[in-house]
Design a protein around this motif. Structure first.
Motif, mmCIF file in Angstrom:
data_model
loop_
_atom_site.group_PDB
_atom_site.id
_atom_site.type_symbol
_atom_site.label_atom_id
_atom_site.label_comp_id
_atom_site.label_asym_id
_atom_site.label_seq_id
_atom_site.Cartn_x
_atom_site.Cartn_y
_atom_site.Cartn_z
ATOM 1 N N ILE A 1 0.840 -1.205 0.000
ATOM 2 C CA ILE A 1 0.000 0.000 0.000
ATOM 3 C C ILE A 1 0.869 1.247 0.000
ATOM 4 O O ILE A 1 0.651 2.176 -0.779
ATOM 5 N N THR A 2 1.856 1.286 0.890
ATOM 6 C CA THR A 2 2.790 2.405 0.913
ATOM 7 C C THR A 2 4.205 1.875 0.724
ATOM 8 O O THR A 2 4.558 0.820 1.256
ATOM 9 N N TRP A 3 5.003 2.632 -0.031
ATOM 10 C CA TRP A 3 6.380 2.249 -0.333
ATOM 11 C C TRP A 3 7.315 3.368 0.111
ATOM 12 O O TRP A 3 6.925 4.540 0.145
ATOM 13 N N SER A 4 8.536 2.980 0.424
ATOM 14 C CA SER A 4 9.564 3.972 0.746
ATOM 15 C C SER A 4 10.838 3.598 0.014
ATOM 16 O O SER A 4 11.051 2.426 -0.331
ATOM 17 N N ALA A 5 11.660 4.573 -0.213
ATOM 18 C CA ALA A 5 12.945 4.331 -0.865
ATOM 19 C C ALA A 5 13.927 3.799 0.161
ATOM 20 O O ALA A 5 14.151 4.420 1.209
ATOM 21 N N ALA A 6 14.514 2.643 -0.128
ATOM 22 C CA ALA A 6 15.461 2.048 0.808
ATOM 23 C C ALA A 6 16.873 2.551 0.557
ATOM 24 O O ALA A 6 17.559 3.002 1.478
ATOM 25 N N LYS A 7 17.321 2.467 -0.687
ATOM 26 C CA LYS A 7 18.673 2.883 -1.038
ATOM 27 C C LYS A 7 18.690 3.385 -2.472
ATOM 28 O O LYS A 7 17.949 2.890 -3.329
ATOM 29 N N LYS B 1 -5.000 -4.761 4.597
ATOM 30 C CA LYS B 1 -6.271 -4.172 4.204
ATOM 31 C C LYS B 1 -6.221 -3.757 2.746
ATOM 32 O O LYS B 1 -5.164 -3.726 2.114
ATOM 33 N N HIS B 2 -7.388 -3.431 2.232
ATOM 34 C CA HIS B 2 -7.522 -2.889 0.887
ATOM 35 C C HIS B 2 -7.434 -1.367 0.996
ATOM 36 O O HIS B 2 -8.066 -0.769 1.877
ATOM 37 N N PRO B 3 -6.673 -0.722 0.114
ATOM 38 C CA PRO B 3 -6.505 0.734 0.269
ATOM 39 C C PRO B 3 -7.787 1.523 0.097
ATOM 40 O O PRO B 3 -7.863 2.675 0.560
ATOM 41 N N LEU B 4 -8.801 0.918 -0.528
ATOM 42 C CA LEU B 4 -10.055 1.636 -0.725
ATOM 43 C C LEU B 4 -11.071 1.358 0.370
ATOM 44 O O LEU B 4 -12.204 1.823 0.309
#
Length: 1475
Positions: free
Chosen positions: A1105-1111, A1223-1226
């Motif tokens: 659902i949410t992503w972040s930059a690792a490297k 969960k579902h993002p909606l």
């Protein structure tokens, strides 16, 4: 007068004595009764002459109240109604007759009267029928089979009033027992715990054996707990359980091994894993729990192949936790019976048979005559000696050749032992044996009768009875002086003895003989009563008894065992009397001894030293409160020894040894060495430039040992092995040219090493020992798989080799052979084959020997391939298809790609049972030219995802994904323009461990790509199994904290990830099943997916659902310790550091692993991702040598504390875990697929390690009301822009009435509404969109329909519509956990012109497949590669490493690497030249 009287009295006395002398010669009374059939069950009610027999064939029970002299059929039980007869083991008045249905009968007066009782369900055929409470005969557990239609599930019921009433205990049970199942169980049970019940039950969300659980309840399962069995963890895969004396033993088995873990409790509260010597492992169907003592478990473990069974006898300590070896090379048979028996009524005397020529037997398969010798122990197995007849050794036939019911050698008659055997060096065949007897408990023996006899003991040994066993006879022999002399009893007719029996306590003078007479159709069955009371012997007096000691030492003096000497008052052998105290058992008496070394064992958490003189600690010692102020102090602690529980020795007696006295111990022994807090590394450089292949041979959860084993083959064809995850390597098979390594696909411990000749090396213990066999021919050179494995039989192999390939090889062809003995013997299968494969499956009845082969027609390689099957090694065979492209087995399904008769189209056929195939029929306008392609994508959610190639222009390929309903009978469009590559791999990946999440890459410029324009890719994600797709929300900032220069809506600015089509190894997946919710990927933020080398590395911890930059930059990654450690390393550039995170990517730490630089080509860990060790693979670059090297990274120093998990109270503040809900993002209520699932996840800030594998799914906390997200478009409907599903113009509505024909028990169906429920959804109520159409009765079920419609619920009808037809197992949460799911593809056809993108079936892929395509609905897709490339196998460089080395590949098949390579060659690949 007095004198006359005296004379008369003298005369009378003489006459009386003469009469008495004649009376002694009167024969016993013989009574005969003819039977209709042979009794399958015979038992006495203890201490009575009442006997019951069961004629199983006629289903009748008969009773005798006069020791078998007369018989009557039970009148209270209907004739032919007795399915099973069971005696209560702890109440001598109660027995049960169970019917095959729900009516049963009980007697409480030893069978005189019977009362009928009924149960809700019929008895189970797969579980023990009843389980008893040793202290309360009114409490019984009844194991039943609850059936609805054709579906049955086991359940357990209970009664607390002797079946006056019954109540359901629990559903989905495999077996249940009371904790107090034996009368010697060390209760330690409080009064409120007397109802404690232990059950083996199905998994929470899975019916598969790997998920079976052990559960305990004290209130008849109003509440239940799952006990901690191993290292503070519950254990899945519990497959068996038994009560053994004072112990309860449970056996667990993990997948991909036949090794068992044994767990033991003596109080039904605390469990411990039983430990065996390192060189022995416990295997399924290869151990036997023997008759044990009240203070130890005795167990025989098979150490050889099943056809040549021998074993090792182990004895446990008093709490059943540590086993030591007692006897080597015990004689076993293929049924698991062991030649081992204790002499009844006397502690410590054991008879055992061993194999003297064990080495010869081990080295052969069958046919080697065993040289068996008998031994006897008088000290509970510590030492053994020969049986003696004078100076000759005696050998006796034992349990493996049981000829009579009950014990083999002894009875409660004190000291009397009999057996059939011979004197000499070894045991001869039974028919050459004689009957021998001992009256000193086996110390000395004498011959009793010539030829083999069956025998019994009566009147406490005063009468011995025997009858010939190997031929018909009319004589019964008996002896009244311990077998010194024998007399004959004439039966007046010849009979063949089958069973000789008497009362269980051997106090009676009455015996029962079951025998046959006549031959052929005139055979009659008789039950003969033998009553020896007619001998009129006098009753023994005090002077007729002797004090007989049970055990004597070497000097003939009474010996001590368990702190006492045993003796009986026993009738003297020559006493002219009978004891004649029927049903009064002999009384064992004791004399207490002083304590010696033998009376002590190692205390808990201590084990014997190698020389067995010390007890050494195996864990930290506990410290008394107030002691050990510093590490230099000492404290009074356990000596390591304790008096064996139950030992009666008197420590106060003069000369006693006291090994229990506490000793001074240094406090430093109590302090665990703290974790260093550091990561460590260990490099290894090899004398080679690269590696060809490597494989993990991972221990399963029930395997013994601590090793982490890897097998490696270098480019120099040298083979190395490590058992410590690459810290140290050892070269094996030196001097041998190993061309390929084949780990066993189904059993982790097995691995095979292929040479270029017929010589094959193999290991069955993860490489610790290497053996070899000779193959029938050299390995094939046709790029075919060389060894095939059987899913259930680890010793069954198929070898595909070459013939006619010498010289120019004008007739070079592949031939297949099979072995059922691990290569010891080979037999021919077929010639001119391309592939042969076992297709056995647990759900495929009679498939054990089912083999499929692809063979060229008429053995001509220029002719088509035929699919041929056989169930008897091709003595007989059947041709299923005359012209196939290929076939694949996937879980329980067999899929065949075959050409139509005109060879212009490719069709797919499917089978469930391996014998019946059905077409997967496509609509008339859905024709796939055979050179076209479609790819079956992995399916883990009860639906098939099928990729249909639309554009086949090389390097511009793409297609549409269509998705099936829950039974695979109809397909709808899920997503268009999905990217694939020339090898058939598709940018489609399911998230492992979390159902419904998948990521794809689509070709945004599909029309341009068709004409040769470079593809522009975008990534999309689904959270509801393909019903809806969306672009991936990008992170706001990059890894350096800089905001992305990306503007516009999500169409212009989203996260894009590189998928399968760009990986070096197509199984380097985003996720791991042991790291729920975590994914990593390389990609970029922008409008389109950029170049791989320009990408960055991203991570998500909430299921995408949410992503972040690792490297910044591209990294390879591995998950360890079930996701609590993630390690990443730079890809394609030399480096000296790795980065790791302990908090799901929130923070990354750097670790330098080398002083120079290394070009890392791979990073790996064990396939389960449950290790804290990792391995880097690459080349040294700093030294200039360019040598291949590995570096072990060890993270165990970071923590020495195992995380605490409280399954019963997951919110426990002490817990190191939290419950995570995907969960579902909606949706705002955490509902996904109609329910809220809760998973255990380690708290990111918890400083601990996971250790033993945890069961991540804690519970399905609730079902949700239905929403639009629980539905997808029905067959022939399409998704409009407004989110509604509308009928495609020109296409008919689907005919839902077809469900009635496929499901005879269905009552009704609904008209289509345009929606169908997503197969995984379990929602209830709310917007049930599929139930809004008009309802109709199924044909012929109108009356049932009327009744049902009086009160039908929507949920009920939902199941009526969506339950998969024919072969489906129903809707369930368990589906996602049980897919076979390797992350590969099955591609059917390839090359040739592309489809018209405007073709209706591409625009609206609504293929209505035939019913048997239901087999595709649950297939774990892709099972294995279909052949192995010899070029790839024998000549692959490290840069082209095999696709079996990465843990992601390993995760595919139940967390273990299936070791087939080259899956780029996929089902149905066909070139134009083959037309």
């Amino acid at each position: 007068m007095t004198r006359l009287s005296s004379s008369w009295c003298a005369i009378l006395a003489c006459l009386f004595l003469a009469w008495f002398a004649d009376a002694k010669k009167v024969d016993p009374v013989v009574s005969k009764t003819t039977l209709d059939g042979v009794p399958s069950e015979l038992f006495y009610f203890d201490d009575t002459d009442t006997i019951l027999i069961h004629d199983a064939e006629a289903s009748n029970v008969f009773r005798s109240s006069d020791a078998g002299a007369s018989w009557d059929r039970l009148k209270d039980v209907p004739e032919n109604g007795a399915w099973k007869l069971i005696k209560h083991p702890y109440d001598n008045k109660i027995a049960y007759v169970f019917g095959i249905d729900t009516d049963h009968w009980i007697t409480r007066d030893q069978g005189e009267t019977w009362q009928k009782f009924s149960t809700e369900s019929p008895p189970s055929l797969s579980s023990p029928l009843v389980s008893f409470h040793a202290a309360d005969s009114s409490r019984v557990l009844y194991h039943a089979s609850d059936c609805e239609g054709w579906t049955c599930k086991d359940a357990t019921y209970y009664t607390t009033n002797g079946f006056e009433t019954t109540r359901k205990l629990r559903d989905s049970t495999r077996m249940c027992i009371f904790a107090q199942s034996t009368n010697v169980f060390d209760s330690g049970i409080d009064a409120e715990e007397e109802d404690r019940i232990i059950c083996v039950v199905e998994g929470k969300y899975s019916p598969l054996p790997k998920d079976f659980r052990l559960v305990v309840s004290d209130n008849y399962f109003i509440e239940e707990v799952e006990p901690l069995l191993d290292s503070g963890r519950t254990v899945p895969g519990v497959i068996n359980m038994a009560a053994v004396k004072k112990f309860i033993v449970a056996a667990a088995k993990a997948e991909n091994t036949d090794e068992l873990a044994l767990y033991v409790t003596s109080d039904a509260k605390t469990w411990h894993r039983a430990e065996f010597p390192a060189e022995h492992k416990l295997e399924q169907d290869a151990y036997t729990i023997l008759e044990s003592t009240n203070y130890s478990i005795q167990l025989d473990v098979m150490t050889t192949r099943p056809l040549n069974p021998m074993g090792v006898l182990f004895t446990s300590n008093s709490n059943g936790t540590y086993f030591t070896r007692n006897v080597e090379h015990t004689n076993r048979n293929i049924l698991g019976l062991v030649d081992f028996e204790k002499v009844q009524g006397i502690h410590g005397i054991v008879l055992v048979n061993t194999v003297e020529n064990w080495k010869e037997v081990e080295d052969t398969i069958i046919g080697t005559d065993r040289k068996i010798q008998s031994r006897i122990s008088f000290d509970d197995g510590r030492t053994f000696q020969n049986l003696k007849v004078g100076k000759d050794n005696l050998h006796l036939h034992s349990v493996t050749e049981m000829r009579n019911s009950g014990r083999i050698f002894s009875s409660p008659a004190p000291g009397l032992v009999m057996g059939v055997g011979n004197t000499g060096e070894f045991l001869k065949p039974y028919k050459h044996g004689d009957l021998y007897v001992s009256d000193d408990a086996g110390l000395t023996w004498r011959k009793a009768l010539d030829e083999p006899h069956i025998y019994e003991f009566g009147d406490q040994g005063s009468v011995l009875v025997a009858i010939k066993d190997t031929e018909s006879t009319s004589k019964v022999k008996y002896s009244i002086n311990h077998g010194k002399d024998w007399e004959s009893l004439d039966l007046d007719e010849k009979v063949r003895a089958m069973q000789l029996s008497t009362t269980p306590d051997s106090t009676s003078l009455k015996f029962v003989l079951i025998a046959d007479k006549g031959t052929g159709s005139k055979v009659e069955h008789e039950i003969i009563s033998l009553d020896f009371e007619g001998l009129h012997e006098r009753k023994c007096g005090e002077k007729d008894f002797e004090k007989w000691y049970a055990r004597l030492d070497e000097e003939g003096k009474p010996d001590c065992l368990m702190g006492h000497k045993e003796y009986y008052l026993r009738r003297k052998p020559d006493a002219d009397c009978f004891i004649d105290e029927e049903f009064k058992d002999p009384v064992r008496q004791y004399e207490v001894c002083k304590c010696t070394e033998e009376d002590f064992e190692c205390d808990y958490n201590f084990v014997r030293s190698g020389d067995r003189t010390e007890c050494l600690p195996v864990a930290r010692l506990s410290v008394p409160e107030g002691e050990c102020k510093s590490a230099d102090d000492t404290f009074k602690g356990s000596s390591g020894w304790r008096l064996i529980p139950g030992d009666h020795c008197d420590i106060r007696m003069e000369g006693s040894v006291d090994k229990e006295k506490p000793v001074d111990r240094p406090c430093r022994d109590t302090v665990k060495v703290p974790a260093s807090g550091e990561v460590s590394h260990e490099p290894t450089t090899f004398d080679s430039n690269s590696y060809r292949e490597y494989y993990y041979l991972e221990r399963t959860e029930t395997s013994h040992g601590e090793d982490e084993t890897i097998i490696l083959r270098t480019d120099q064809q040298d083979v190395f092995i490590t058992h410590d995850h690459g810290k140290t390597w050892e070269e094996i098979l030196k001097g041998e040219s190993i061309l390929a390594i084949y780990p066993h696909r189904y059993f982790n411990d097995y691995v095979f090493f292929i040479t270029g000749t017929k010589k094959v090396f193999y290991s069955t213990d993860r490489g610790y020992t290497i053996h070899e066999f000779e193959a029938p021919v050299p390995p094939n050179t046709h790029r075919l798989q060389i060894i095939g494995f059987h899913p259930q039989k680890k010793d069954w192999l198929i070898w595909t080799g070459s013939k006619g390939c010498d010289g120019f090889g004008t007739d070079c062809h592949a031939v297949a052979y099979y072995s059922t003995s691990l290569g010891d013997e080979w037999h021919s299968l077929l010639r001119y084959v391309r592939k042969c494969q076992f297709v056995a499956d647990d759900d495929r009845a009679g498939s054990e020997e089912l083999v499929y082969c692809e063979q060229f027609k008429d053995e001509n390689p220029d002719k088509p391939l035929q699919l041929i099957a056989s169930e008897n090694w091709f003595q007989d065979s059947k041709i299923y298809f005359d012209d196939i492209v290929d076939f694949a087995t996937m879980s329980e399904f067999i899929i065949v790609a075959a050409k139509d008769e005109d060879q212009k189209t490719l069709k797919v056929d499917a089978s469930v049972d391996g014998k019946t195939f059905a077409d997967a029929l496509f609509p008339p306008n859905f024709r796939v030219p055979h050179q076209q392609a479609y790819t079956v994508l992995d399916s883990s959610t009860h639906s098939v995802f099928l990729h249909v190639t639309v554009n086949t222009l090389e390097d511009h390929e793409y297609g549409s994904i269509i998705k099936s309903n829950s039974n695979g009978t109809s397909y709808v469009l899920s997503l268009s323009a999905v990217n694939r590559n020339r090898h058939g791999y598709v940018d489609f990946e399911k998230m492992q461990g979390l159902d419904g999440v998948a990521i794809v890459n689509i070709v945004d410029n599909a029309e341009g790509a068709t004409t040769g324009e470079a593809k522009k890719l975008k990534s999309m994600i689904t959270h509801n199994d393909g019903a809806e797709w969306s672009f991936i929300d990008p992170p706001a900032k990059d890894a350096d904290g800089t905001s992305y220069d990306c503007k516009g809506d999500i169409q212009k600015c989203s996260l894009h990830l590189h998928g399968y089509t760009e990986r070096k190894d197509p199984r380097d997946t985003f996720s791991s099943p042991s790291a729920v919710g975590l994914m990593m990927a390389v990609g970029n933020v922008g409008e389109y997916l950029g170049r791989y080398k320009d990408g960055d590395t991203f991570i998500t911890s909430d299921g995408g659902i949410t992503w972040s930059a690792a490297k910044k930059g591209t990294y390879m990654w591995e998950y360890g310790d079930q996701g609590s450690i993630i390690v990443i390393v730079s890809e394609s550039t030399p480096t000296d550091v790795v980065f790791y995170t302990l908090d799901e990517g929130k923070n990354w730490r750097e670790y330098k692993f080398t002083e120079g630089k290394m070009l890392v080509e791979d990073i790996s860990t064990v396939p389960s991702d449950n290790s804290r060790n990792f391995l880097l693979w690459g080349k040294e670059t700093s030294s200039g040598s360019d040598k291949f090297a590995t570096v072990n990274l060890d993270f165990t120093g970071l923590s020495d504390t195992q995380c605490f998990l409280n399954e019963d109270d997951p919110e426990d503040p002490k817990s190191d875990y939290y419950l995570w809900e995907p969960k579902h993002p909606l949706q705002e209520d955490n509902c996904l697929f109609g329910h809220v699932a809760r998973y255990h996840r380690k708290k990111p800030d918890a400083v601990c390690f996971n250790g033993k594998k945890i069961q991540h799914l804690h519970e399905i906390s609730r079902n949700c009301t239905c929403t639009r997200q629980d539905f997808e478009c029905d067959y022939n409907y399409e998704l409009e822009n407004d989110g509604a599903c509308r009928l495609i113009k020109g296409l008919p509505e689907p005919d839902h009435s077809q469900y009635c024909a496929a499901n005879p028990e269905a009552v009704e169906f609904y008209e289509p509404t345009g929606y169908r429920r997503i197969p995984l959804s379990t929602c209830q109520g709310g917007r049930e969109l599929e139930l809004t159409g008009q309802v109709h009765p199924c044909p012929g079920r109108e009356e049932d329909f009327k009744k049902k419609r009086k009160g039908i619920s929507g949920v009920g009808l939902f199941f009526a519509i969506t339950v998969p037809f024919a072969v489906a197992t129903g809707i369930g949460y368990w589906v996602w956990r049980n897919w076979d799911g390797k992350f590969g593809r099955i591609r059917l056809g390839e090359s040739g012109p592309s489809f018209d993108t405007n073709s209706p079936w591409v625009t609206y892929p609504v293929a209505a497949l035939s019913g048997f395509v239901a087999v595709l609905a649950a297939i774990p897709l892709l099972a294995a590669s279909l052949w192995r490339s010899v070029a790839g196998r024998f000549g692959r460089s490290g840069g082209q490493r095999t696709y079996t080395t990465r843990s992601s590949f390993a995760r595919g098949r139940h967390d273990y690497a299936v070791v087939d390579t080259d899956e780029g060659e996929l089902l149905g690949d066909e070139s134009d030249e083959d037309v």
